[in-house]
Design an enzyme around this catalytic site. Structure first.
Site, PDB file in Angstrom:
ATOM      1  N   ARG A  50      45.418  34.072  36.330  1.00 28.29           N
ATOM      2  CA  ARG A  50      46.493  34.688  35.539  1.00 28.29           C
ATOM      3  C   ARG A  50      45.985  35.936  34.819  1.00 28.29           C
ATOM      4  O   ARG A  50      46.691  36.942  34.725  1.00 28.29           O
ATOM      5  CB  ARG A  50      47.068  33.678  34.536  1.00 28.29           C
ATOM      6  N   LYS A 149      50.341  38.377  30.228  1.00 28.76           N
ATOM      7  CA  LYS A 149      49.779  37.915  28.949  1.00 28.76           C
ATOM      8  C   LYS A 149      49.003  39.090  28.366  1.00 28.76           C
ATOM      9  O   LYS A 149      47.783  39.189  28.508  1.00 28.76           O
ATOM     10  CB  LYS A 149      48.906  36.682  29.171  1.00 28.76           C
ATOM     11  N   GLU A 182      61.643  30.996  25.788  1.00 23.33           N
ATOM     12  CA  GLU A 182      60.522  30.143  25.402  1.00 23.33           C
ATOM     13  C   GLU A 182      60.367  30.194  23.893  1.00 23.33           C
ATOM     14  O   GLU A 182      61.179  30.795  23.202  1.00 23.33           O
ATOM     15  CB  GLU A 182      59.230  30.599  26.106  1.00 23.33           C
TER      16      GLU A 182
HETATM   17  N1  PXG Z   1      54.327  31.377  26.104  1.00 26.66           N
HETATM   18  C1  PXG Z   1      53.626  32.321  25.458  1.00 26.66           C
HETATM   19  C2  PXG Z   1      54.325  33.552  25.020  1.00 26.66           C
HETATM   20  C3  PXG Z   1      52.260  32.159  25.232  1.00 26.66           C
HETATM   21  O1  PXG Z   1      51.560  33.109  24.628  1.00 26.66           O
HETATM   22  C4  PXG Z   1      52.409  29.993  26.305  1.00 26.66           C
HETATM   23  C5  PXG Z   1      53.750  30.239  26.520  1.00 26.66           C
HETATM   24  C6  PXG Z   1      51.813  28.749  26.857  1.00 26.66           C
HETATM   25  O2  PXG Z   1      51.009  29.058  27.997  1.00 26.66           O
HETATM   26  P1  PXG Z   1      49.770  28.168  28.422  1.00 26.66           P
HETATM   27  O3  PXG Z   1      49.255  28.819  29.630  1.00 26.66           O
HETATM   28  O4  PXG Z   1      48.819  28.215  27.271  1.00 26.66           O
HETATM   29  O5  PXG Z   1      50.276  26.813  28.661  1.00 26.66           O
HETATM   30  C7  PXG Z   1      51.624  30.959  25.651  1.00 26.66           C
HETATM   31  C8  PXG Z   1      50.173  30.717  25.407  1.00 26.66           C
HETATM   32  C9  PXG Z   1      46.819  30.501  20.511  1.00 26.66           C
HETATM   33  C10 PXG Z   1      47.704  31.323  21.318  1.00 26.66           C
HETATM   34  O6  PXG Z   1      45.915  31.045  19.874  1.00 26.66           O
HETATM   35  C11 PXG Z   1      48.257  30.850  22.474  1.00 26.66           C
HETATM   36  C12 PXG Z   1      49.098  31.646  23.201  1.00 26.66           C
HETATM   37  C13 PXG Z   1      49.366  32.885  22.737  1.00 26.66           C
HETATM   38  C14 PXG Z   1      48.830  33.352  21.611  1.00 26.66           C
HETATM   39  C15 PXG Z   1      47.965  32.588  20.873  1.00 26.66           C
HETATM   40  O7  PXG Z   1      46.985  29.308  20.544  1.00 26.66           O
HETATM   41  N2  PXG Z   1      49.684  31.247  24.306  1.00 26.66           N
END
Ligand code: PXG
Length: 289
Positions: A50, A149, A182
């Site tokens: 990703r 991301k 989301e």
């Molecule tokens: N949506 C967004 C916008 C995200 O940033 C997820 C969904 C979940 O994705 P994953 O791949 O983790 O299942 C994310 C993930 C943190 C942090 O520090 C985590 C995320 C973004 C910013 C900070 O926990 N994201």
């Protein structure tokens, strides 16, 4: 703490980047948040894939192969004695001029931090979250595609500010068509009559790796899983709603815009999926040692 910075592990005090780095000046870059459980890096290949897809989408060349990147993640965990933790991989556009032009930047900067994880309070898992819909619309997919991301998280930060101002830890973001996208940092699922529904990434969601894993686990456990556009209505009338993310794992939502979801308590299917997910985190992943 040892930080991986442009090709080697350095002391935290020496892990500094230029004030001319476009990651800082313009939020120009990409990142990943990864978990280590039980001495293994969970879903490492998926996170690396990703990361490289996000970089490609913004025309950013990462100056390392995927294999080198994976090895650097593992090495950074090892150097910090991390068996359980949170890993942040950041790739910035690098040092450039005070103009936008990314082609004038030297070389992408790669930063890897492996640290202990700050978990959400257990109380939130036991009782579920309350969320509100925010006015900040998810980025239009043809402006900044939400599947990237990127380091430009202002869209999400603005949503988070609204959530906190409303007394909530998370929020519901809608896309430019008013469909469910989301949360500010997590994906969303509804459960109704035993069927799981989550919006497709084309509705403005990041293609979350926890989301994908949960879909997989749910199907194997015999549940029907549907990716379909959703309205807030679909969440309000659901039996259960939960969020997924690397940091949060699986967490119940029991109140959305003052509509009580189901019986107002974390649901049984959510609890079952959370248990199965935790089992995967303990058993799978790329070994650190
Ligand atoms: N949506 C967004 C916008 C995200 O940033 C997820 C969904 C979940 O994705 P994953 O791949 O983790 O299942 C994310 C993930 C943190 C942090 O520090 C985590 C995320 C973004 C910013 C900070 O926990 N994201």
């Amino acid at each position: 703490m040892k930080i991986f910075l442009s090709g080697s592990l350095v002391d935290e005090k020496d892990a500094v980047v230029s004030v001319f780095d476009h990651g800082l000046l313009y939020g120009d870059g990409v990142f990943e948040g990864i978990r280590a459980y039980n001495g293994r890096v969970f879903l490492l290949d998926e996170h690396i894939d990703r990361l490289y897809d996000s970089a490609k989408a913004i025309a950013l060349d990462i100056p390392m192969t995927k294999e080198e990147m994976s090895a650097a993640v593992v090495d950074t965990c090892k150097a910090n004695d991390i068996a359980e933790g949170y890993i942040r991989v950041v790739v910035t556009r690098g040092k450039g001029t005070l103009g936008l032009n990314p082609y004038l930047c030297d070389k992408a900067e790669v930063i890897i931090i492996a640290a202990k994880i700050q978990l959400y309070p257990q109380e939130l898992y036991d009782n579920g979250l309350k969320i509100v819909t925010v006015g900040t619309v998810r980025n239009h997919p043809e402006a900044i595609n939400p599947r990237i991301k990127s380091l430009n998280y202002l869209n999400n930060v603005m949503a988070k500010i609204e959530a906190i101002n409303a007394g909530c830890m998370e929020c519901l973001m809608l896309n430019h068509k008013g469909e469910v996208a989301e949360a500010s940092g997590d994906n969303i699922f509804a459960v109704r009559n035993g069927v799981l529904t989550t919006p497709p990434s084309t509705c403005g969601a990041l293609e979350g790796l926890t989301r994908n894993k949960v879909m997989d686990i749910a199907e194997k456990a015999g549940y029907r899983v549907v990716e379909a556009p959703m309205a807030r209505y679909d969440l309000y009338v659901a039996d259960e709603v939960f969020l997924t993310g690397t940091a949060a794992e699986i967490i119940s939502v029991v109140d959305i815009d003052k509509r009580i979801i189901g019986n107002g308590k974390p649901g049984e299917i959510t609890a079952r999926l959370a248990k199965l997910y935790i089992e995967c985190t303990k058993a799978e992943g790329t070994p650190i040692a």
